[in-house]
Enzyme design. Structure first.
Site, short mmCIF file in Angstrom:
data_model
loop_
_atom_site.label_atom_id
_atom_site.label_comp_id
_atom_site.label_asym_id
_atom_site.label_seq_id
_atom_site.Cartn_x
_atom_site.Cartn_y
_atom_site.Cartn_z
N HIS A 28 0.83 -1.21 0.00
CA HIS A 28 0.00 0.00 0.00
C HIS A 28 0.87 1.26 0.00
CE1 HIS A 28 -3.83 -2.20 1.16
NE2 HIS A 28 -2.91 -3.12 1.30
N ASP A 133 -5.94 5.66 1.18
CA ASP A 133 -6.15 4.23 1.04
C ASP A 133 -7.53 3.90 1.62
OD1 ASP A 133 -4.02 1.62 0.90
OD2 ASP A 133 -5.94 1.28 1.91
N GLN A 350 11.82 -7.14 -7.76
CA GLN A 350 10.79 -7.99 -8.37
C GLN A 350 10.40 -7.56 -9.79
OE1 GLN A 350 7.66 -9.75 -6.07
NE2 GLN A 350 6.10 -8.75 -7.29
N TRP A 368 -2.23 -7.85 -5.02
CA TRP A 368 -2.52 -7.13 -6.27
C TRP A 368 -1.28 -6.49 -6.88
CZ3 TRP A 368 -5.11 -7.57 -10.30
CH2 TRP A 368 -5.37 -6.51 -11.18
N SER A 370 1.73 -7.70 -6.89
CA SER A 370 2.43 -8.75 -7.63
C SER A 370 1.67 -9.12 -8.89
CB SER A 370 2.63 -9.98 -6.75
OG SER A 370 3.59 -9.70 -5.76
N GLU A 373 2.10 -6.38 -11.53
CA GLU A 373 3.46 -6.37 -12.08
C GLU A 373 3.64 -7.54 -13.06
OE1 GLU A 373 6.26 -6.05 -8.81
OE2 GLU A 373 5.67 -3.97 -8.44
N ASP A 389 -7.45 -10.27 -0.01
CA ASP A 389 -7.97 -10.26 -1.38
C ASP A 389 -7.32 -11.33 -2.27
OD1 ASP A 389 -5.62 -8.70 -0.90
OD2 ASP A 389 -5.77 -7.83 -2.90
N GLN A 390 -6.26 -11.98 -1.77
CA GLN A 390 -5.47 -12.87 -2.63
C GLN A 390 -6.24 -14.05 -3.22
OE1 GLN A 390 -2.13 -13.61 -0.04
NE2 GLN A 390 -1.75 -11.42 0.21
C1 NAG Z 1 0.35 0.21 -9.38
O1 NAG Z 1 0.96 -0.96 -8.95
C2 NAG Z 1 2.20 -1.22 -9.53
C3 NAG Z 1 2.62 -2.56 -9.07
O2 NAG Z 1 3.01 -2.56 -7.77
C4 NAG Z 1 3.16 -0.12 -9.16
O3 NAG Z 1 4.45 -0.38 -9.68
C5 NAG Z 1 2.61 1.18 -9.67
O4 NAG Z 1 3.45 2.23 -9.32
C6 NAG Z 1 1.22 1.40 -9.13
N1 NAG Z 1 0.66 2.57 -9.75
C7 NAG Z 1 0.03 3.51 -9.08
C8 NAG Z 1 -0.54 4.64 -9.86
O5 NAG Z 1 -0.08 3.47 -7.88
#
Ligand code: NAG
Ligand code: NAG
Ligand code: NAG
Length: 472
Positions: A28, A133, A350, A368, A370, A373, A389-390
């Site tokens: 988060h 959040d 990662q 989420w 992971s 990505e 949520d997994q």
């Molecule tokens: C969304 O999640 C990805 C994966 O963790 C992260 O790299 C990216 O910065 C996030 N984007 C936002 C807008 O938070």
């Protein structure tokens, strides 16, 4: 509407301040930090708030850019609230990260300082925009009383999963959409997903549910346009305004071959053939018990596939104090697999591992972060959900996107996964025709998602639309 920008010489952007209120858990912290980068790039000042230890954690683990080097980006630390900081218990049967609960609960004390901070900003800016959040709803609930402040909820889970949660909470009603109904049929119930203490924490948050002027998703139309539309059309969260601005992963990586700061596992990956390596990592919130570590090790060995395995214990509420347990591997195992696999015990890059051409699969807990990505790097998954949520995210990957195979069955979540299941799952993903088809689907989806975030793509347009909306 009057044209404000001409009325006073100031640029509209500089009359707005944004305050980011993250939940202090790694996945988060990371997402709101990246969103901060995007907002500050639009010349809007951003204040990222929290306790000092969590701000330090976010800064330490950020990858690819330096928040402290951005002039209109500020960290705002509040006086600490002491909290109990137990180590994770690898033997606990539920994998929910109970060790983090005291640090999450400590955030409830931020309600007053965050309000005062926003109130103070609101007298210096035309508008203050709070992006929080969803699990910090309690903390920001008073913001609505400030005339020139508004709040937007950042969703750290996919629309599919949020839709499923709300459907569960409503008692699984018949769904008007046949397409949605077909997928909802696949999702497991919420048993075992959370702990009773977390449920109390979440209830406090949902008491302040209707404070959002709109939702921001770290997801994209290319991933789940259908469910994003349903969230908006049916106002599932109480608002029809939503922006899907994700994933915004850096698509190119600054660290070149031979660079000294480059992680050694990337050099090892350079020497492997394309799509031949499975990356194994279970995120920052869960630890495996000794028996599970052993079964996983043997399963990986017997699969005969190449792997990079990140073997670390879960984070504590304060990562900077106390000991970290080091899991033992079976006797002689490291020697036997040394040609085929490597173990990483520290913080692994990662995204770069997933973006490496040699990586062809990802065994994951399906947080989420992971998932997104993996999706954006075009890598199919072997799913091993642990909590929260997994389990639903895992269904999303295997059943909706069809870019993954199931390894850990949620229905048997309290059992140790046998080495034969690990072996078969890895073989299915890395060494079968079915796996190749998934990889192809994943690569095609990855390309579509990456084009969403490029200029003119849907996520990039929605980010622009969000900025235009907040500076209106
Ligand atoms: C969304 O999640 C990805 C994966 O963790 C992260 O790299 C990216 O910065 C996030 N984007 C936002 C807008 O938070
Ligand atoms: C977990 O169980 C193992 C035995 O299986 C034991 O050696 C270890 O101390 C236990 N760890 C904790 C934190 O209780
Ligand atoms: C939120 O608003 C909806 C209607 O827009 C209402 O049904 C619901 O009770 C409200 N929830 C809370 C917690 O105020």
């Amino acid at each position: 509407m009057a044209n404000h920008s001409h009325e006073n010489g100031n640029r509209k952007e500089s009359q707005i301040a944004v305050v980011m209120v993250p939940l202090p858990a790694q996945g988060h912290l990371n997402q709101l930090l990246h969103l901060s980068r995007l907002v500050s790039a639009a010349s809007i000042p951003v204040h990222y708030v929290g306790y000092a230890t969590h701000i330090r954690q976010a800064k330490l683990r950020v990858h690819g850019w330096n928040p402290s080097a951005i002039a209109n980006f500020h960290f705002q630390e509040f006086p600490p609230t002491p909290f109990h900081n137990p180590p994770p218990d690898p033997n606990q049967s539920s994998k929910f990260p109970s060790q983090l609960l005291p640090s999450l609960s400590a955030t409830l004390h931020l309600r007053d300082p965050v309000y005062k901070f926003v109130a103070q900003l609101s007298s210096n800016f035309r508008r203050v925009v709070v992006i929080y959040d969803s699990l910090m709803s309690y903390v920001v609930q008073d913001i609505a009383s400030l005339q020139n402040a508004e709040s937007y909820c950042f969703r750290c889970i996919p629309a599919f999963t949020l839709y499923s949660f709300r459907w569960e909470a409503a008692g699984r009603p018949d769904d008007a959409s046949a397409e949605a109904a077909a997928f909802l049929k696949e999702i497991p119930g919420l048993d075992g997903c959370f702990s009773p203490e977390f449920d109390d924490f979440a209830r406090l948050q949902s008491g302040s549910r209707n404070i959002s002027s709109g939702d921001i998703y770290n997801s994209s139309r290319a991933i789940e346009g259908f469910f994003l539309d349903l969230m908006s059309e049916r106002k599932i969260t109480g608002t029809e305004k939503l922006w899907a601005v994700g994933p915004f992963n850096p698509v190119v990586f600054p660290e070149k071959k031979g660079s000294r700061s480059r992680h050694e596992c990337l050099d090892w990956l350079d020497r492997q053939s394309p799509d031949s390596v499975i990356f194994v990592s279970f995120g920052t919130t869960s630890s495996l018990c000794n028996e599970q570590v052993e079964k996983l090790a043997l399963g990986l060995e017997r699969s005969q596939q190449k792997f990079v395995w990140v073997l670390r214990d879960a984070d504590k509420g304060d990562i900077f104090t106390g000991e970290v347990r080091k899991s033992e591997l079976p006797e002689g195992w490291e020697k036997r697999v040394k040609e085929r696999g490597i173990i990483v015990r520290d913080w692994a890059p990662q995204l770069e591992i997933l973006g490496h051409p040699s990586t062809g699969g990802f065994m994951s807990h399906c947080g989420w972060n992971s998932c997104i990505e993996s999706i954006s790097m075009g890598v199919p998954m072997a799913t091993w959900p642990m909590h929260s949520d997994q389990p639903i995210n895992a269904v999303f990957v295997t059943k909706v996107l069809r870019t993954g195979v199931e390894v850990k069955e949620w229905a048997r979540r309290d059992e140790v996964v046998p080495s034969s299941t690990v072996e078969n799952g890895v073989r299915r993903l890395m060494g079968s025709e079915e796996g190749d088809e998934m990889r192809k689907r994943a690569q095609e989806l990855g390309a579509r998602v990456r084009s969403c975030v490029l200029e003119g793509g849907s996520s990039s347009k929605e980010m622009d639309a969000f900025i235009t909306h907040i500076i209106r």
